[in-house]
Design a protein around this motif. Structure first.
Motif, PDB file in Angstrom:
ATOM      1  N   ALA A  57       0.828  -1.211   0.000  1.00 48.97           N
ATOM      2  CA  ALA A  57       0.000   0.000   0.000  1.00 48.97           C
ATOM      3  C   ALA A  57       0.860   1.258   0.000  1.00 48.97           C
ATOM      4  N   THR A 108      -2.186   6.639  -3.642  1.00 47.64           N
ATOM      5  CA  THR A 108      -2.189   8.008  -4.168  1.00 47.64           C
ATOM      6  C   THR A 108      -1.583   8.999  -3.169  1.00 47.64           C
ATOM      7  N   LEU A 151      -7.262   8.323   9.729  1.00 45.37           N
ATOM      8  CA  LEU A 151      -6.795   6.930   9.746  1.00 45.37           C
ATOM      9  C   LEU A 151      -5.881   6.643  10.936  1.00 45.37           C
ATOM     10  N   MET A 170     -15.818   9.332   4.864  1.00 41.82           N
ATOM     11  CA  MET A 170     -15.448   7.967   4.503  1.00 41.82           C
ATOM     12  C   MET A 170     -15.736   6.993   5.647  1.00 41.82           C
ATOM     13  N   PHE A 171     -15.703   7.525   6.855  1.00 40.41           N
ATOM     14  CA  PHE A 171     -15.858   6.667   8.040  1.00 40.41           C
ATOM     15  C   PHE A 171     -16.863   7.298   8.998  1.00 40.41           C
ATOM     16  N   PHE A 208       0.979   7.634   6.611  1.00 42.42           N
ATOM     17  CA  PHE A 208      -0.056   7.106   5.715  1.00 42.42           C
ATOM     18  C   PHE A 208      -1.316   6.718   6.492  1.00 42.42           C
ATOM     19  N   THR A 256      -2.720   1.606   8.951  1.00 39.39           N
ATOM     20  CA  THR A 256      -2.484   0.318   8.306  1.00 39.39           C
ATOM     21  C   THR A 256      -1.018   0.138   7.929  1.00 39.39           C
TER      22      THR A 256
END
Lengths: 352, 93
Positions: free
Chosen positions: A98, A103, A238, A287-288, A325, A328
């Protein structure tokens, strides 16, 4: 030589560029003699493999790492650091697939701790994240060349980063342990102070945190937490493990007030927060929608423990932080070690 | 100037083959899983594909689920989808 081509040295860079090999900068020709010299700084065989590197699934042999280290301009004594960095990135916790293909602009930041950082003269002081020192520049570049050539992270093909970032050329720094008032990163992460380690974290470029005015911790921490409360960074939605790289002067002010790293982590967890009202206007919260805790001030960390803290730089009241990032990918630390796992205190130990 | 011999810096690849899943013999009664990566256009794409399949006779249970775009699907989601006769995955950005 197993997989070679014959090229005119005058046009080698053009040939490499035409074949899509490299990072856009001229390279040192990876001849058999140079690669052999690079390999002499490890006790591993050139045929040994560390695995495959996504997304291309290139075979990560020690020889191919040496080839790319030569191209980057590494001194041979840097090679064990390059190997440890690649080992760290291949750890599943790092989620290299990933990191390579996203992106997002993240690049693996290589943080070197321990006596070997001194021995090979990795810059930890003035301008450590920038140019000017061969070790930082070429270790970082070697890793990037490997990610591109072996891993296939060619921009717009398998590296889908929308904009990229300059740290994708080279991103290697040592912690300024000599001027840190705190335990160094590798000791916090379970290694001995005499070990030398490489920690990799998938990070944005350094974001400056400038405070030349505050003389007390409250002011400096206000600057820090304001900088980290950034709705546009991936950690905002995230989470993950961002790094704060304190300049030594900021670190000294905090330590003089008996603030340790855990105190700072707790403070940042409590105060680096984004108002829910801001999320309702923009950012990635949509998104969440069910993901956020039911608080009006939303943290950028799941836990205080997720904040990495290092000391980097010379004089001047600047610090920086490295957003990542997201959750994850996890920071991974590997010791610079012999093939049998024995940690080495000096590069010279690779010669018996 | 004489040519010099240099290493090719990319090395070989080792790709594990992933054959296509067996095709469904029929849509009638098939349990279909739908997995999106939480990015904006993925659910829309899946909804449109689902509508097209329904027109072509799909009438079984449909399980819609999502995974974080930044990582592979966790085992809990994979276990859920293993109960399906077919799974449609949408990766969007």
């Amino acid at each position: 030589m197993s997989n070679t081509v014959s090229l005119d040295p005058e046009t080698l860079d053009d040939e490499f560029e035409a074949r899509g090999w490299g990072d856009g900068l001229p390279v040192v020709a990876p001849t058999a003699e140079r690669v052999r010299t690079m390999l002499s700084y490890t006790d591993r065989s050139g045929d040994d493999e560390l695995g495959t590197m996504p997304p291309r699934q290139g075979i990560v042999s020690i020889e191919i790492l040496a080839v790319n280290a030569v191209m980057a301009g590494c001194r041979p004594e840097y090679f064990p650091i390059v190997i440890a960095a690649i080992e760290a990135m291949l750890d599943p916790a790092f989620n290299l697939f990933a990191v390579q293909a996203t992106t997002h602009p993240c690049a693996p930041c290589i943080i070197v701790n321990g006596p070997i950082a001194h021995e090979v003269r990795i810059n930890a002081r003035y301008g450590a994240f920038g140019p000017g020192v061969r070790a930082n520049a070429t270790i970082g570049r070697a890793v990037r060349l490997i990610l591109m050539n072996v891993g296939g992270a060619t921009p717009g093909i398998l590296d889908r980063s929308t904009q990229g970032q300059p740290a994708k050329y080279a991103y290697c720094v040592a912690e300024n342990e000599d001027e840190s008032p705190w335990e160094p990163l590798h000791v916090e992460r379970g290694f001995a102070a005499t070990d030398s380690t490489v920690t990799v974290t998938a990070a944005d470029g350094p974001h400056n945190l400038n405070d030349h005015i505050s003389q007390k911790p409250d002011g400096i921490l206000a600057t820090i937490t304001s900088g980290l409360s950034d709705i546009g960074c991936n950690n905002a939605y995230l989470y993950g493990q961002p790094t704060i790289a304190f300049g030594p002067e900021h670190a000294a002010i905090l330590a003089a007030a008996n603030l340790g790293k855990d105190d700072i982590r707790s403070h940042v967890f409590e105060h680096a927060r984004i108002p829910r009202t801001l999320w309702s206007r923009g950012g990635m919260a949509g998104m969440f929608e069910d993901h956020f805790p039911n608080d009006e001030q939303l943290p950028i960390l799941i836990s205080p423990d997720d904040l990495l803290i290092i000391v980097v730089g010379g004089f001047g009241r600047h610090s920086c932080w490295l957003p990542t990032f997201g959750n994850t990918t996890r920071a991974v630390t590997k010791a610079i070690a012999k093939m049998d796992g024995t940690h080495v205190r000096s590069i010279k130990e690779f010669f018996g | 100037m004489e040519d010099i011999e240099v290493f090719v810096p990319v090395g070989e690849t080792r790709v594990v083959g992933r054959p296509l899943a067996p095709r469904l013999a029929q849509l009638d009664g098939a349990r279909i899983g739908w997995l999106d990566n939480m990015k904006a256009n993925a659910p829309e794409l899946l909804r449109n594909i689902a509508a097209a399949l329904i027109k072509r006779g799909a009438n079984g249970e449909m399980l819609f689920t999502s995974k974080n775009a930044t990582a592979a699907a966790p085992e809990s989601i994979l276990a859920h989808l293993r109960n399906c006769d077919a799974v449609v995955l949408a990766i969007s950005d």
